[in-house]
Design an enzyme around this catalytic site. Structure first.
Site, PDB file in Angstrom:
ATOM      1  CE  LYS A  16      -4.658   3.110  -2.073  1.00 46.34           C
ATOM      2  NZ  LYS A  16      -5.886   3.825  -1.708  1.00 46.34           N
ATOM      3  CD  GLN A  41      -9.196   3.218  -0.221  1.00 48.23           C
ATOM      4  OE1 GLN A  41      -7.984   3.124  -0.102  1.00 48.23           O
ATOM      5  NE2 GLN A  41      -9.763   3.552  -1.362  1.00 48.23           N
ATOM      6  CG  ASP A 100      -5.455  10.006  -0.948  1.00 47.41           C
ATOM      7  OD1 ASP A 100      -4.904   9.447  -1.908  1.00 47.41           O
ATOM      8  OD2 ASP A 100      -6.258   9.437  -0.178  1.00 47.41           O
TER       9      ASP A 100
END
Ligand code: NAP
Length: 281
Positions: A51, A95, A118
């Site tokens: 990322k 994460q 997300d």
């Protein structure tokens, strides 16, 4: 049969993001993503590094927060609060999975919905349900982008999604429904799974079991999307037995090189969207 090239589609998406990011920069606007990693799970470390690299390639500002395994929920919430209020940060990604002492849903709920790239916050999940959203979970969004790129018609088609997780299966079903697919969501309690899969014009497998989807479960000419990421003898593979299913499918995604590359591209797209929204563009 056409192999859907996730690398090519993701490259096209990233190219577009890169040029939009450059245009924003000319107006003095930067795009910033904060990535939080708690603990040292090896797979998560790889995802976070990928990322970061994608951010650099696209001209985003990326900030990485590496917290120790024994971090408390309150400490993580404190960091999220700071980032929620930091103007230079447009997107916040924590994460998953988190170490077991941290309550995952509390953390998801704490991220500002405006920075929730997300799309896991309940407010963004609800918006997807009513087809009025800015952010979509990256994996289903990437699949929709691939279907669009290959001009695959969804309207009126029988779409079968195997899996009902909050991050893949459920939003996938919802996005296909919004495009007028007739959607069936299957899961571990589904009886006679192949009764459903054999009727699918578009079959999405998000189970996480190698060799799960075999040729006898697939209709001739079906579009087969393999979300699975499994390790078999150290080798990355999907849920679908590619060699036999590809002989029946009209379109199929490989693993690797299919859905995977799209996920990061769509995270970047969500971050760009966040930056534009926050700057009223
Ligand atoms: P998950 O939360 O474990 O969900 C798996 C789903 O599969 C569950 O809904 C489960 O049903 C269903 N299932 C399990 N066994 C089944 C069976 N025998 N028959 C029918 N359904 C069954 O996993 P996930 O997070 O959605 O991820 C799924 C896979 O996609 C994993 O391999 C993951 O690594 C991969 N993935 C890939 C990407 C990418 O970018 N390529 C991104 C995300 C995930 P129940 O709900 O009844 O338990």
């Amino acid at each position: 049969m056409t192999i859907i090239d996730g690398k090519a589609v993701s490259a096209a998406v990233k190219e577009e993001i890169k040029s939009e990011t450059a245009k924003l920069k000319e107006k003095g606007i930067t795009v910033g993503l904060a990535v939080i990693l708690v603990g040292d799970d090896p797979a998560s470390k790889i995802y976070v590094a990928n990322k970061k690299k994608a951010c650099e390639d696209l001209g985003f500002v990326s900030e990485e927060y590496l917290l120790p395994e024994n971090t408390k929920t309150s400490e993580l919430l404190e960091l999220i609060n700071v980032l929620n209020n930091e103007k230079s940060i447009n997107g916040i990604l924590c994460q998953l999975p988190l170490p077991k002492q941290i309550d995952e849903q509390t953390v998801i709920n704490a991220i500002s919905p405006l920075k929730d790239v997300d799309a896991f916050h309940p407010s963004n999940v609800g918006k997807i349900m009513i087809d009025d959203y800015d952010f979509v979970p990256c994996t289903p969004a990437g699949i929709m982008e691939m279907l669009k790129y290959y001009n695959i018609e969804i309207s009126g088609k029988n779409c079968v999604v195997i899996g009902r997780s909050n991050i893949v299966g459920k939003p996938m079903s919802m996005l296909l429904l919004h495009q007028n697919g007739t959607v069936t969501t299957c899961h571990s309690r589904t009886k006679d799974l192949s009764e459903y899969t054999r009727k699918a014009d578009i079959l999405v497998s998000a189970v996480g079991k190698a060799n799960f989807v075999t040729a006898d479960m697939v209709k001739d000419g079906a579009v087969v999307i393999d979300v699975g990421m499994n390790r078999e003898n150290g080798k990355l593979c999907g849920d679908v037995v590619f060699d036999e299913v590809s002989k029946k499918a009209s379109f199929i995604t490989p693993v690797p090189g299919g859905v995977g590359p799209m996920t990061i591209a769509m995270l970047m797209k969500n971050t760009l969207t966040a930056a534009k929204k926050q700057n009223n563009i």
